[in-house]
Design a protein around this motif. Structure first.
Motif, PDB file in Angstrom:
ATOM      1  N   UNK A 103      10.742  19.662   8.458  1.00  0.00           N
ATOM      2  CA  UNK A 103       8.992  19.236   8.222  1.00  0.00           C
ATOM      3  C   UNK A 103       8.967  18.494   6.836  1.00  0.00           C
ATOM      4  N   UNK A 104       9.763  18.862   5.672  1.00  0.00           N
ATOM      5  CA  UNK A 104       9.677  18.155   4.299  1.00  0.00           C
ATOM      6  C   UNK A 104      10.159  16.617   4.661  1.00  0.00           C
ATOM      7  N   UNK A 105      11.208  16.644   5.318  1.00  0.00           N
ATOM      8  CA  UNK A 105      11.793  15.152   5.618  1.00  0.00           C
ATOM      9  C   UNK A 105      10.619  14.433   6.348  1.00  0.00           C
ATOM     10  N   UNK A 106      10.042  15.005   7.126  1.00  0.00           N
ATOM     11  CA  UNK A 106       9.038  14.339   7.973  1.00  0.00           C
ATOM     12  C   UNK A 106       7.776  14.066   7.234  1.00  0.00           C
ATOM     13  N   UNK A 107       7.607  14.907   6.212  1.00  0.00           N
ATOM     14  CA  UNK A 107       6.358  14.760   5.490  1.00  0.00           C
ATOM     15  C   UNK A 107       6.740  13.403   4.425  1.00  0.00           C
ATOM     16  N   UNK A 108       7.922  13.643   3.870  1.00  0.00           N
ATOM     17  CA  UNK A 108       8.343  12.674   3.049  1.00  0.00           C
ATOM     18  C   UNK A 108       8.363  11.110   3.604  1.00  0.00           C
ATOM     19  N   UNK A 109       8.754  11.213   4.649  1.00  0.00           N
ATOM     20  CA  UNK A 109       8.917   9.713   5.550  1.00  0.00           C
ATOM     21  C   UNK A 109       7.520   9.263   5.828  1.00  0.00           C
ATOM     22  N   UNK A 110       6.289  10.278   6.094  1.00  0.00           N
ATOM     23  CA  UNK A 110       5.032   9.728   6.391  1.00  0.00           C
ATOM     24  C   UNK A 110       4.469   9.403   5.042  1.00  0.00           C
ATOM     25  N   UNK A 111       4.674   9.925   3.929  1.00  0.00           N
ATOM     26  CA  UNK A 111       4.375   9.459   2.758  1.00  0.00           C
ATOM     27  C   UNK A 111       4.739   8.224   2.240  1.00  0.00           C
ATOM     28  N   UNK A 112       5.980   7.979   2.683  1.00  0.00           N
ATOM     29  CA  UNK A 112       6.631   6.468   2.188  1.00  0.00           C
ATOM     30  C   UNK A 112       6.140   5.584   2.834  1.00  0.00           C
ATOM     31  N   UNK A 113       5.801   5.862   4.223  1.00  0.00           N
ATOM     32  CA  UNK A 113       5.143   4.870   5.327  1.00  0.00           C
ATOM     33  C   UNK A 113       3.687   4.594   4.679  1.00  0.00           C
ATOM     34  N   UNK A 114       2.917   5.702   4.192  1.00  0.00           N
ATOM     35  CA  UNK A 114       1.807   5.306   4.009  1.00  0.00           C
ATOM     36  C   UNK A 114       1.638   4.474   2.669  1.00  0.00           C
ATOM     37  N   UNK A 115       2.521   4.755   1.777  1.00  0.00           N
ATOM     38  CA  UNK A 115       2.588   4.261   0.664  1.00  0.00           C
ATOM     39  C   UNK A 115       2.912   2.560   0.793  1.00  0.00           C
ATOM     40  N   UNK A 116       4.127   2.216   1.777  1.00  0.00           N
ATOM     41  CA  UNK A 116       4.437   0.969   2.009  1.00  0.00           C
ATOM     42  C   UNK A 116       3.136   0.096   2.633  1.00  0.00           C
ATOM     43  N   UNK A 117       2.382   0.979   3.508  1.00  0.00           N
ATOM     44  CA  UNK A 117       1.195   0.365   4.298  1.00  0.00           C
ATOM     45  C   UNK A 117       0.159  -0.115   3.255  1.00  0.00           C
ATOM     46  N   UNK A 118       0.116   0.991   2.118  1.00  0.00           N
ATOM     47  CA  UNK A 118      -0.995   0.451   1.362  1.00  0.00           C
ATOM     48  C   UNK A 118      -0.525  -0.847   0.612  1.00  0.00           C
ATOM     49  N   UNK A 119       0.582  -0.876   0.014  1.00  0.00           N
ATOM     50  CA  UNK A 119       0.945  -1.978  -0.744  1.00  0.00           C
ATOM     51  C   UNK A 119       1.171  -3.281   0.050  1.00  0.00           C
ATOM     52  N   UNK A 120       1.604  -3.033   1.270  1.00  0.00           N
ATOM     53  CA  UNK A 120       1.565  -4.333   2.090  1.00  0.00           C
ATOM     54  C   UNK A 120       0.154  -4.649   2.349  1.00  0.00           C
ATOM     55  N   UNK A 121      -0.766  -4.091   2.328  1.00  0.00           N
ATOM     56  CA  UNK A 121      -2.439  -4.493   2.546  1.00  0.00           C
ATOM     57  C   UNK A 121      -2.942  -4.677   1.124  1.00  0.00           C
ATOM     58  N   UNK A 122      -2.578  -4.101   0.063  1.00  0.00           N
ATOM     59  CA  UNK A 122      -3.235  -4.506  -1.284  1.00  0.00           C
ATOM     60  C   UNK A 122      -1.975  -4.747  -2.381  1.00  0.00           C
ATOM     61  N   UNK A 123      -1.248  -6.024  -2.060  1.00  0.00           N
ATOM     62  CA  UNK A 123      -0.319  -6.094  -3.140  1.00  0.00           C
ATOM     63  C   UNK A 123      -0.809  -6.380  -4.668  1.00  0.00           C
TER      64      UNK A 123
END
Length: 87
Positions: A3-23
């Motif tokens: 669950x922790x690894x899944x949560x970490x991966x989800x957070x990383x994806x959300x951060x990547x998505x944010x910075x890709x759409x808001x450089x």
């Protein structure tokens, strides 16, 4: 996957998505994305508000060096590194 690894991966994806759409730095201009004026304004704002960046990065150290182009070429720091390398 735990669950922790899944949560970490989800957070990383959300951060990547944010910075890709808001450089970084693009929130300070309303100019058309991708235009020369847009990039010029992002760079102008960056170095007007963060003059220490040139000193920290040391663009002059890259004069005459080869540079690898990346998918973040528009980022002012990378643009300045590439310009310095081409001198």
């Amino acid at each position: 996957m735990t669950m922790q690894e899944n949560s970490d991966l989800q957070l990383k994806n959300e951060v990547r998505e944010y910075w890709n759409s808001h450089p970084c730095g693009t929130q300070f201009t309303d100019l058309k994305w991708g235009s020369k004026e847009f990039f010029d304004e992002v760079e102008r704002f960056r170095y007007a508000t963060q003059p220490f960046m040139n000193e920290i990065v040391g663009f002059d150290k890259f004069k005459g060096k080869k540079s690898l182009r990346s998918d973040v070429d528009w980022e002012p720091i990378f643009c300045n590194l590439q310009e310095a390398a081409q001198m």
